[in-house]
Design a protein around this motif. Structure first.
Motif, PDB file in Angstrom:
ATOM      1  N   GLN A  86    -115.222  69.984  14.356  1.00 43.54           N
ATOM      2  CA  GLN A  86    -115.163  71.159  15.219  1.00 43.54           C
ATOM      3  C   GLN A  86    -115.443  70.719  16.644  1.00 43.54           C
ATOM      4  O   GLN A  86    -115.698  69.549  16.908  1.00 43.54           O
ATOM      5  N   ALA A  87    -115.352  71.662  17.584  1.00 43.37           N
ATOM      6  CA  ALA A  87    -115.627  71.368  18.989  1.00 43.37           C
ATOM      7  C   ALA A  87    -116.531  72.451  19.566  1.00 43.37           C
ATOM      8  O   ALA A  87    -116.499  73.614  19.139  1.00 43.37           O
ATOM      9  N   ILE A  88    -117.336  72.059  20.541  1.00 44.02           N
ATOM     10  CA  ILE A  88    -118.243  72.989  21.234  1.00 44.02           C
ATOM     11  C   ILE A  88    -117.960  72.902  22.731  1.00 44.02           C
ATOM     12  O   ILE A  88    -117.931  71.798  23.296  1.00 44.02           O
ATOM     13  N   ASP A  89    -117.749  74.035  23.371  1.00 43.21           N
ATOM     14  CA  ASP A  89    -117.581  74.093  24.826  1.00 43.21           C
ATOM     15  C   ASP A  89    -118.907  74.514  25.454  1.00 43.21           C
ATOM     16  O   ASP A  89    -119.379  75.640  25.242  1.00 43.21           O
ATOM     17  N   LEU A  90    -119.504  73.583  26.218  1.00 40.63           N
ATOM     18  CA  LEU A  90    -120.840  73.799  26.781  1.00 40.63           C
ATOM     19  C   LEU A  90    -120.783  73.897  28.303  1.00 40.63           C
ATOM     20  O   LEU A  90    -120.296  72.970  28.960  1.00 40.63           O
ATOM     21  N   PRO A 191    -111.619  70.419   8.582  1.00 36.19           N
ATOM     22  CA  PRO A 191    -111.523  71.699   7.880  1.00 36.19           C
ATOM     23  C   PRO A 191    -110.327  72.550   8.292  1.00 36.19           C
ATOM     24  O   PRO A 191    -110.047  73.555   7.659  1.00 36.19           O
ATOM     25  N   GLY A 192    -109.630  72.169   9.357  1.00 35.89           N
ATOM     26  CA  GLY A 192    -108.539  72.988   9.877  1.00 35.89           C
ATOM     27  C   GLY A 192    -109.027  73.901  10.989  1.00 35.89           C
ATOM     28  O   GLY A 192    -110.226  74.114  11.170  1.00 35.89           O
ATOM     29  N   GLY A 193    -108.086  74.425  11.759  1.00 30.22           N
ATOM     30  CA  GLY A 193    -108.459  75.306  12.860  1.00 30.22           C
ATOM     31  C   GLY A 193    -107.348  75.446  13.875  1.00 30.22           C
ATOM     32  O   GLY A 193    -106.197  75.079  13.617  1.00 30.22           O
ATOM     33  N   SER A 194    -107.703  75.967  15.037  1.00 37.43           N
ATOM     34  CA  SER A 194    -106.712  76.339  16.051  1.00 37.43           C
ATOM     35  C   SER A 194    -106.193  75.172  16.868  1.00 37.43           C
ATOM     36  O   SER A 194    -105.203  75.303  17.586  1.00 37.43           O
ATOM     37  N   MET A 243    -103.133  63.450  22.509  1.00 38.02           N
ATOM     38  CA  MET A 243    -102.637  64.818  22.646  1.00 38.02           C
ATOM     39  C   MET A 243    -103.528  65.801  21.906  1.00 38.02           C
ATOM     40  O   MET A 243    -104.040  65.501  20.825  1.00 38.02           O
ATOM     41  N   ASP A 244    -103.681  66.983  22.497  1.00 39.72           N
ATOM     42  CA  ASP A 244    -104.253  68.142  21.816  1.00 39.72           C
ATOM     43  C   ASP A 244    -103.146  69.166  21.660  1.00 39.72           C
ATOM     44  O   ASP A 244    -102.469  69.528  22.643  1.00 39.72           O
ATOM     45  N   LEU A 245    -102.943  69.645  20.443  1.00 40.79           N
ATOM     46  CA  LEU A 245    -101.925  70.638  20.139  1.00 40.79           C
ATOM     47  C   LEU A 245    -102.580  71.943  19.738  1.00 40.79           C
ATOM     48  O   LEU A 245    -103.672  71.941  19.146  1.00 40.79           O
ATOM     49  N   GLU A 246    -101.930  73.039  20.032  1.00 41.56           N
ATOM     50  CA  GLU A 246    -102.406  74.343  19.572  1.00 41.56           C
ATOM     51  C   GLU A 246    -101.745  74.630  18.229  1.00 41.56           C
ATOM     52  O   GLU A 246    -100.543  74.901  18.162  1.00 41.56           O
ATOM     53  N   GLY A 247    -102.537  74.530  17.186  1.00 46.63           N
ATOM     54  CA  GLY A 247    -102.011  74.754  15.851  1.00 46.63           C
ATOM     55  C   GLY A 247    -102.774  73.947  14.820  1.00 46.63           C
ATOM     56  O   GLY A 247    -103.556  73.056  15.153  1.00 46.63           O
ATOM     57  N   ASP A 248    -102.552  74.268  13.558  1.00 46.94           N
ATOM     58  CA  ASP A 248    -103.237  73.631  12.430  1.00 46.94           C
ATOM     59  C   ASP A 248    -102.267  72.694  11.725  1.00 46.94           C
ATOM     60  O   ASP A 248    -101.156  73.088  11.363  1.00 46.94           O
ATOM     61  N   GLY A 272    -107.454  65.179  13.349  1.00 45.26           N
ATOM     62  CA  GLY A 272    -107.857  66.367  12.608  1.00 45.26           C
ATOM     63  C   GLY A 272    -107.576  67.676  13.311  1.00 45.26           C
ATOM     64  O   GLY A 272    -107.320  67.720  14.517  1.00 45.26           O
ATOM     65  N   SER A 273    -107.620  68.741  12.525  1.00 42.75           N
ATOM     66  CA  SER A 273    -107.498  70.107  13.039  1.00 42.75           C
ATOM     67  C   SER A 273    -108.855  70.787  12.935  1.00 42.75           C
ATOM     68  O   SER A 273    -109.563  70.624  11.938  1.00 42.75           O
ATOM     69  N   TYR A 274    -109.202  71.575  13.940  1.00 44.69           N
ATOM     70  CA  TYR A 274    -110.563  72.081  14.038  1.00 44.69           C
ATOM     71  C   TYR A 274    -110.618  73.340  14.896  1.00 44.69           C
ATOM     72  O   TYR A 274    -109.692  73.641  15.660  1.00 44.69           O
TER      73      TYR A 274
END
Length: 283
Positions: A86-90, A191-194, A243-248, A272-274
């Motif tokens: 996962q990711a955290i925006d701080l 785990p998958g995600g946006s 690259m960062d993609l928008e999608g799972d 991974g997707s997260y």
């Protein structure tokens, strides 16, 4: 064995703040408080998880002002077994710390290169003649203060409180909406995600070598939220691309795109997707 989270230390770094948010969040879900394990560098933080010395790693990957954290990208490319969970925006708020009573006596300022760059405008306005010295973390910079009134450091207000150091000015970052994204990485499958993150190298530096991979995503309306080139370190002019993609990656459209991408790349690594969580949502 206790559940552990590796992070860039020492105590008081912004990465530790992100790790604390993660630890408290996991504690609420699993009713066990993870052990925080500080490491002196981003590379050692990631290697700790790759080698089974910690369960998760928290590392900075991108800042809204200064862009990508190249040490994170370069180390992740070298390690094949880590996946983003996962990711955290701080939000990041920098403070200027010193034992000096006035800025006019400051001759040297220590901090992490990202922090120095994020406060460049403030430094040029208030301390244009000082020597800027990079450190491995914003907290490591505090070790250089001592009682010397000619020395200052850029760190967080939390670090100032932890080490009982005076804050001369805060906030000093050049832009108020300063935010850093941290990746949480482990050995488990994502785990998958946006969002989906990947990196690849191309077979040869020829016209169209990058256009063809990008066209695969454009043809399927898959948005790229970030693209970054890094040297392969094999020869001058030889690059790999993050690259960062928008999608799972578990969804059919993106799965198809990733299969086609393999045909246009030399090496393809899918990290991974997260899901991405704002820090306040994990408090």
């Amino acid at each position: 064995m206790s559940f552990s989270i590796a992070h860039l230390g020492p105590t008081g770094t912004y990465t530790e703040t992100a790790a604390l948010l993660l630890a408290n969040w996991l504690n609420k879900k699993q009713e066990t408080l993870p052990l925080l394990c500080p490491y002196p560098s981003i590379a050692q933080t990631l290697q700790a998880v790759a080698q089974g010395k910690a369960n998760l790693a928290v590392v900075p990957v991108e800042n809204s002002i200064e862009g990508s954290v190249t040490m994170t990208l370069d180390t992740l490319w070298q390690l094949d077994n880590l996946r983003i969970q996962q990711a955290i925006d701080l939000p990041i708020v920098h403070a200027f710390l010193s034992h000096s009573k006035t800025l006019s006596t400051i001759q040297t300022v220590y901090s992490h290169p990202q922090a120095l760059a994020q406060c460049q405008g403030w430094l040029e306005k208030h301390l244009p003649q000082v020597q800027l010295i990079p450190t491995r973390s914003t907290t490591e910079a505090l070790q250089s203060l001592g009682d010397d009134e000619t020395v200052g450091a850029i760190s967080s207000q939390r670090a100032a409180e932890l080490y009982n150091l005076p804050v001369i000015a805060c906030p000093i970052n050049d832009y108020p909406d300063n935010c850093t994204r941290f990746w949480i990485l482990g050995l488990n499958e994502s785990p998958g995600g946006s969002h989906t993150s990947l990196a690849f190298s191309v077979r040869a530096n020829i016209p169209g070598a990058l256009v063809q991979p990008l066209q695969i995503f454009a043809d399927r309306d898959i948005n790229l939220s970030r693209i970054e080139s890094r040297p392969t370190k094999r020869s001058l002019g030889d690059y790999l691309f993050f690259m960062d993609l928008e999608g799972d990656a578990n969804h059919e459209t993106l799965q198809t795109a990733l299969q086609l991408l393999k045909a246009h790349t030399e090496t393809l690594k899918i990290f991974g997707s997260y899901a991405v969580f704002p820090a306040k949502s994990m408090a």
